[in-house]
Motif scaffolding. Sequence first.
Motif, PDB file in Angstrom:
ATOM      1  N   MET B 162      -3.125  -8.551   3.160  1.00 11.42           N
ATOM      2  CA  MET B 162      -4.129  -9.391   2.492  1.00 11.42           C
ATOM      3  C   MET B 162      -4.072  -9.213   0.978  1.00 11.42           C
ATOM      4  O   MET B 162      -4.171 -10.178   0.233  1.00 11.42           O
ATOM      5  CB  MET B 162      -5.539  -9.032   2.975  1.00 11.42           C
ATOM      6  N   ARG B 166      -3.377 -11.958  -1.712  1.00 11.25           N
ATOM      7  CA  ARG B 166      -4.425 -12.213  -2.697  1.00 11.25           C
ATOM      8  C   ARG B 166      -3.824 -12.329  -4.097  1.00 11.25           C
ATOM      9  O   ARG B 166      -4.209 -13.191  -4.884  1.00 11.25           O
ATOM     10  CB  ARG B 166      -5.430 -11.059  -2.638  1.00 11.25           C
ATOM     11  N   ASN B 169      -2.055 -15.625  -4.255  1.00 11.48           N
ATOM     12  CA  ASN B 169      -3.082 -16.653  -4.277  1.00 11.48           C
ATOM     13  C   ASN B 169      -3.666 -16.815  -5.688  1.00 11.48           C
ATOM     14  O   ASN B 169      -3.801 -17.922  -6.189  1.00 11.48           O
ATOM     15  CB  ASN B 169      -4.163 -16.259  -3.280  1.00 11.48           C
ATOM     16  N   ASN B 170      -3.961 -15.690  -6.328  1.00 10.81           N
ATOM     17  CA  ASN B 170      -4.517 -15.750  -7.681  1.00 10.81           C
ATOM     18  C   ASN B 170      -3.511 -16.327  -8.676  1.00 10.81           C
ATOM     19  O   ASN B 170      -3.882 -17.077  -9.571  1.00 10.81           O
ATOM     20  CB  ASN B 170      -4.954 -14.354  -8.147  1.00 10.81           C
ATOM     21  N   GLU B 224      -9.347 -16.396   7.677  1.00 12.52           N
ATOM     22  CA  GLU B 224      -8.482 -16.129   6.533  1.00 12.52           C
ATOM     23  C   GLU B 224      -7.457 -15.002   6.772  1.00 12.52           C
ATOM     24  O   GLU B 224      -6.275 -15.182   6.494  1.00 12.52           O
ATOM     25  CB  GLU B 224      -9.340 -15.825   5.313  1.00 12.52           C
ATOM     26  N   GLU B 226      -6.200 -14.070   9.517  1.00  9.10           N
ATOM     27  CA  GLU B 226      -5.206 -14.590  10.454  1.00  9.10           C
ATOM     28  C   GLU B 226      -4.225 -15.530   9.744  1.00  9.10           C
ATOM     29  O   GLU B 226      -3.035 -15.524  10.019  1.00  9.10           O
ATOM     30  CB  GLU B 226      -5.889 -15.335  11.608  1.00  9.10           C
ATOM     31  N   TYR B 227      -4.762 -16.322   8.832  1.00  7.19           N
ATOM     32  CA  TYR B 227      -3.888 -17.245   8.098  1.00  7.19           C
ATOM     33  C   TYR B 227      -2.827 -16.478   7.310  1.00  7.19           C
ATOM     34  O   TYR B 227      -1.646 -16.796   7.380  1.00  7.19           O
ATOM     35  CB  TYR B 227      -4.715 -18.129   7.155  1.00  7.19           C
ATOM     36  N   TYR B 228      -3.246 -15.457   6.580  1.00  9.67           N
ATOM     37  CA  TYR B 228      -2.277 -14.727   5.772  1.00  9.67           C
ATOM     38  C   TYR B 228      -1.332 -13.904   6.639  1.00  9.67           C
ATOM     39  O   TYR B 228      -0.143 -13.788   6.340  1.00  9.67           O
ATOM     40  CB  TYR B 228      -2.988 -13.897   4.704  1.00  9.67           C
ATOM     41  N   THR B 230      -0.347 -14.806   9.599  1.00 11.28           N
ATOM     42  CA  THR B 230       0.598 -15.803  10.116  1.00 11.28           C
ATOM     43  C   THR B 230       1.664 -16.144   9.083  1.00 11.28           C
ATOM     44  O   THR B 230       2.827 -16.338   9.421  1.00 11.28           O
ATOM     45  CB  THR B 230      -0.161 -17.086  10.525  1.00 11.28           C
ATOM     46  N   ASN B 231       1.260 -16.194   7.817  1.00 15.67           N
ATOM     47  CA  ASN B 231       2.232 -16.480   6.775  1.00 15.67           C
ATOM     48  C   ASN B 231       3.292 -15.392   6.666  1.00 15.67           C
ATOM     49  O   ASN B 231       4.461 -15.685   6.426  1.00 15.67           O
ATOM     50  CB  ASN B 231       1.541 -16.668   5.424  1.00 15.67           C
TER      51      ASN B 231
END
Lengths: 200, 382
Positions: B162, B166, B169-170, B224, B226-228, B230-231
């Motif tokens: 994560m 993060r 993402n930023n 969220e 789970e999304y990351y 999965t990525n």
Amino acid sequence: MGCSASLPERSSNQLGRGNSENGGGQDAKNLRVKLVLLGDSGVGKSCIVLRFVRGQFDPTSKVTVGASFLSQTIALQDSTTVKFEIWDTAGQERYASLAPLYYRGAAVAVVVYDITSLESFNKAQYWVKELQKHGSSDIVLALVGNKADLHEQREVPIQDGIEYAEKNGMFFIETSAKTADNINELFEEIAKRLPRPSTN
Amino acid sequence: MDASTSSQSLSFFDFLDRMRNPASINLVRSIKSFIVSFSFYPPNPESDGKRVQEFYLTMETAIREHPLWTGATEEEIDCAMEALEKYVMTKLFSRTFGVSHEDAKIDHEILEKICLVQTFLKPEHLDIPPILRNEASWLLAEKELQKINTFKAPREKLSSIMNCCRVINNLLLNAAMTENHVPAGADEFLPVLIYVTIKANPPQLQSNLKFIQLYRRQAKLISEPEYYFTNLVSAKSFILDLNDKSLSMDEIKFEENMKAAKLTTKVTSAASQVTQTNLANQHGEKKIPGGSITASPLQESEYPYLEAKSEEMTLKDVDRLLILYKDVVAKYTTLCKAISNLPPSDKEPILRCLESQGVGSMLELQPVIENKEASHAKEERK
């Protein structure tokens, strides 16, 4: 092109801190819905969701605005709420084989194309077939023709979109992330079409 | 350490404290007997994962009904469950992490693939736009991902993923704010994550992902996180299947790069073998001063004068020596030229490897050696 006015001003990204996220809040009044976005790169997938997420001005709603994961809750007229958890996927050809990892378990798939690109419409049809083969059987499918504001450059007639969607039992809408046309309508319609958990 | 981490560790100690309370005796008994029960069966990841998940649910019910948690908020229950997960999985770690041979094989495949691809991959090969090429951000993201093996608890392993995401993402959000850059969401996120993963080369990627998937509380691997997660799974698959069609790179060029990378890794492993034999030979009878070539019978025939002493040599040897010398110089200069013609990104790892093997910078030493050897040869001819 694309998002123009909807550039994120202040990011309230709360990645990973969602302690009170309250997983599995799946009662009949408050739905948590996984929505996956598919479509060629450059069709404006992320612009559509940014418009949607930023366009809601309910100060009580909790939003997550990441670059590729966003969540937004909307309230419907029947006093139920739907929290959309929006999973964006990479649209480039080289990542096509990875898509099943993302749409597995999704309640909604929104397939986006660009009305000024016939190629992106063909790609959208590929995704629809893929979802019909491998997606869950009760998935809600929506076909979205984006960039509707660029009608002088239109390559995909609206009729083609309507017909294709009808044939495949999908909801169809043309949107413009730029002017925000039909963005809320898209998500509201999806919310209405969701199967409700049966309760007394 | 950010606020959430420190509050998490506080709540872990709080949990242990409550477990010491005599009132918790039944909870402690269930936890202990559950952990002990694992030593009765050989590890089986799928069924072990299922058992652990079921245990979490049973314990959650038990904690909710327990007098020590009467009137506890959802958050307090959640903290207790996080602590329980950490406690149980730390105890079971050696029995549950990396026990699958299949996963270990994939770990190895990923490692090998990354080592090869690392030698030539550039951001443009994944079409990462210049505005996102931010070395400082990427390094930070890589560091976060590399931390994955420093934790045993599934939650902490997941949070290292994560944190990495993060940072990326930023970076993407900042790019969207500063420039007239149209946010492209996952079209940009995934390539950067793949690039960062290749640069970071996180240890035991497959085993770590499997461990999180099986042992992180299911109620927490949603939304969220789970999304990351999965990525990263998706980045892993991409890397594993990476071939000449995966990159924005000419297919022939890709093959060439892969071949060169394989050669480099072969040279590296061969060189390390030589060093190892050298080390072993140090206790043996034969030692060549300053040389890094061992005198095995096979090499004696290839380099017949390696052990020769000048007083033993006759005029007859000069011709043969000269032929051999010319041959060695020809091979050596070709090798030097080949290396210096490589793009810097390919050259550097080879030079670094040679340096670490104590060979020194062979490219720079070239003329010196040549001169010395030439004068030696002249002397011998006299």
